[in-house]
Design a protein around this motif. Structure first.
Motif: not given
Ligand SMILES: [Fe+2]
Length: 295
Positions: A104, A108, A110, A250, A257, A272
């Motif tokens: 993470n 990247h 998502d 976002w 991010h 999330r």
């Protein structure tokens, strides 16, 4: 609602509005949605977040993803990002849960490796470490706008392959399990995502991207790496330092991010929710043309 700009040319804090306002009031949602399209990263501070409220807020923006196999929360609408094991203690530094945090920490966006990529991710801070653990953002819309016109035009006609196993293999060869590999075949997307609301283009890149369609593998990888390096050069980011009660959302179409490290013995729990992109978000325009014809 006040919109306070945060980052270098993108990002804003929303003040005078709560998750519940946006979840249940049409005018508040319309204002928040307009800020989202314009600023790409939105921050709400001091929210009394519950799973139910976060989901109600998230649903405003589109259909929520079902969490993928292999992630904590699989089968629900929540991804549980934590280093706290089932016994309530922080897992050791070499545990798979900690290794996934390392993946993470690569730049990247998502869900670009999924059959339907994500419009937005909404992350709420439930337990935060005393040090580190920030989330850092850059604007790939700004990155696109800095490129010369010839390269912009070329990229609009190129497609990149995204694979979950590729980004995980950068941390450990077997970090993506056989089940995850089978469930998540590589996906191909246009390298530029045009926002249908304001017409502004963004590079669509990620640590999951490993090849450019029709390009020799090393050349394509080099292009992806160079574009990512230019997009993420120092001085271009907004670093979000988490406080308990923060909610950050976002635009996965227009940002990259990465998580920042924190001491591995300190607990962290973030929840999330992820909203899939739809036709109204420009989804059809990033599919390769032959796939559009087949549908
Ligand atoms: Fe992420």
């Amino acid at each position: 609602m006040d919109v306070i700009p945060l980052g270098p040319g993108f990002g804003a804090e929303l003040r005078g509005v709560t998750l519940a306002d946006i979840a249940f009031d049409d005018a508040a949602y319309a204002a928040a949605r307009a800020a989202f399209e314009e600023h790409s990263v939105l921050v709400l501070r001091s929210q009394d977040t519950t799973d139910e409220l976060q989901l109600a807020f998230s649903r405003r923006f589109g259909p929520p993803e079902i969490t993928k196999i292999g992630s904590q929360g699989a089968g629900s609408h929540f991804v549980i990002l934590t280093t706290i094991g089932p016994d309530g203690r922080v897992v050791p530094a070499d545990h798979r849960m900690q290794m996934r945090n390392k993946a993470n920490q690569l730049w990247h966006t998502d869900a670009s490796f999924k059959r339907v990529p994500a419009l937005t991710s909404i992350l709420s801070a439930r337990i935060i470490p005393d040090h580190g653990g920030e989330t850092e953002f850059v604007s790939t819309r700004r990155a696109f706008e800095r490129l010369d016109t010839d390269l912009q035009k070329r990229l609009e006609g190129l497609f990149a392959w995204h694979d979950y196993a590729h980004s995980r293999s950068q941390i450990a060869p077997d970090l993506a399990s056989p089940e995850e590999r089978a469930a998540l075949p590589a996906q191909c997307w246009r390298m530029v995502w045009r926002n249908p609301v304001n017409g502004r283009c963004a590079l669509y890149l990620a640590s999951h991207a490993y090849a450019v369609e029709g390009m020799e593998p090393a050349t394509g990888k080099k292009l992806i790496d160079e574009l990512t390096a230019a997009a993420t050069a120092s001085g271009l980011s907004y670093l979000h330092t988490w406080r308990k009660g923060d909610v950050v959302m976002w635009d996965n179409r227009a940002t990259l991010h990465r998580g920042r490290p924190w001491p591995s013995h300190e607990a962290r729990l973030m929840i999330r929710t992820t909203i899939s992109a739809t036709a109204a978000d420009g989804l059809a325009t990033i599919r390769p043309p032959s796939w559009q014809a087949a549908e």
